[in-house]
Design a protein around this motif. Structure first.
Motif, PDB file in Angstrom:
ATOM      1  N   ALA A 161       8.463 -14.597   6.693  1.00  0.00           N
ATOM      2  CA  ALA A 161       9.312 -13.057   5.627  1.00  0.00           C
ATOM      3  C   ALA A 161       8.403 -11.986   5.662  1.00  0.00           C
ATOM      4  O   ALA A 161       8.896 -11.543   5.303  1.00  0.00           O
ATOM      5  N   THR A 162       7.447 -13.166   4.439  1.00  0.00           N
ATOM      6  CA  THR A 162       6.413 -12.122   3.738  1.00  0.00           C
ATOM      7  C   THR A 162       5.056 -11.207   4.416  1.00  0.00           C
ATOM      8  O   THR A 162       4.886 -11.290   5.292  1.00  0.00           O
ATOM      9  N   PRO A 163       5.578 -10.142   4.733  1.00  0.00           N
ATOM     10  CA  PRO A 163       4.689  -9.262   5.630  1.00  0.00           C
ATOM     11  C   PRO A 163       3.072  -9.089   4.715  1.00  0.00           C
ATOM     12  O   PRO A 163       3.422  -9.466   3.134  1.00  0.00           O
ATOM     13  N   LYS A 164       2.198  -9.210   5.535  1.00  0.00           N
ATOM     14  CA  LYS A 164       0.732  -8.906   4.212  1.00  0.00           C
ATOM     15  C   LYS A 164       1.236  -7.789   3.488  1.00  0.00           C
ATOM     16  O   LYS A 164       1.549  -6.504   3.998  1.00  0.00           O
ATOM     17  N   GLN A 165       0.206  -8.017   2.142  1.00  0.00           N
ATOM     18  CA  GLN A 165       0.438  -6.833   1.403  1.00  0.00           C
ATOM     19  C   GLN A 165      -1.198  -6.172   1.383  1.00  0.00           C
ATOM     20  O   GLN A 165      -2.027  -6.273   2.528  1.00  0.00           O
ATOM     21  N   ASP A 166      -0.216  -4.673   1.360  1.00  0.00           N
ATOM     22  CA  ASP A 166      -2.032  -3.240   2.155  1.00  0.00           C
ATOM     23  C   ASP A 166      -2.140  -3.010   0.323  1.00  0.00           C
ATOM     24  O   ASP A 166      -1.997  -2.081  -0.173  1.00  0.00           O
ATOM     25  N   TRP A 167      -3.173  -3.550   0.682  1.00  0.00           N
ATOM     26  CA  TRP A 167      -4.328  -3.533  -0.759  1.00  0.00           C
ATOM     27  C   TRP A 167      -5.460  -2.096  -0.932  1.00  0.00           C
ATOM     28  O   TRP A 167      -5.823  -1.976  -2.448  1.00  0.00           O
ATOM     29  N   THR A 168      -5.333  -1.193   0.518  1.00  0.00           N
ATOM     30  CA  THR A 168      -6.278  -0.194   0.246  1.00  0.00           C
ATOM     31  C   THR A 168      -5.314   0.361  -0.581  1.00  0.00           C
ATOM     32  O   THR A 168      -6.381   1.389  -0.856  1.00  0.00           O
ATOM     33  N   ASP A 169      -4.597   0.887  -1.926  1.00  0.00           N
ATOM     34  CA  ASP A 169      -4.156   1.776  -2.309  1.00  0.00           C
ATOM     35  C   ASP A 169      -5.284   1.898  -3.416  1.00  0.00           C
ATOM     36  O   ASP A 169      -5.011   2.377  -4.497  1.00  0.00           O
ATOM     37  N   PHE A 170      -5.384   0.517  -3.908  1.00  0.00           N
ATOM     38  CA  PHE A 170      -6.102   0.067  -5.172  1.00  0.00           C
ATOM     39  C   PHE A 170      -7.963   0.033  -5.090  1.00  0.00           C
ATOM     40  O   PHE A 170      -8.149   0.046  -6.389  1.00  0.00           O
TER      41      PHE A 170
END
Length: 69
Positions: free
Chosen positions: A42-51
């Motif tokens: 259920a947990t989508p992969k997180q997008d860390w590009t903002d960091f």
């Protein structure tokens, strides 16, 4: 690994209190396995590009450079 008949016999020879501990452990293991399996799906992969670029640091953070100073 013991076979199912051996496990059943071993459990049957235990006291009722010890059997209850085993049943509680099995229930606990079942409950722990189910949420982990569901959360992975259920947990989508997180997008860390903002960091990227939001912090400043030394250009080389290798172990060797830290202990040379």
């Amino acid at each position: 690994m013991p076979n199912l008949n051996t496990i059943q016999q071993d459990i049957a020879e235990l006291t009722p209190e010890a059997q209850q501990i085993i049943f509680n452990l099995i229930d606990l293991l079942k409950k722990q396995a189910k949420p982990n399996q569901q959360s992975n799906l259920a947990t989508p992969k997180q997008d860390w590009t903002d960091f990227i670029g939001c912090m400043e640091a030394e250009p080389d953070l290798t172990f060797h450079v830290i202990f040379e100073r």
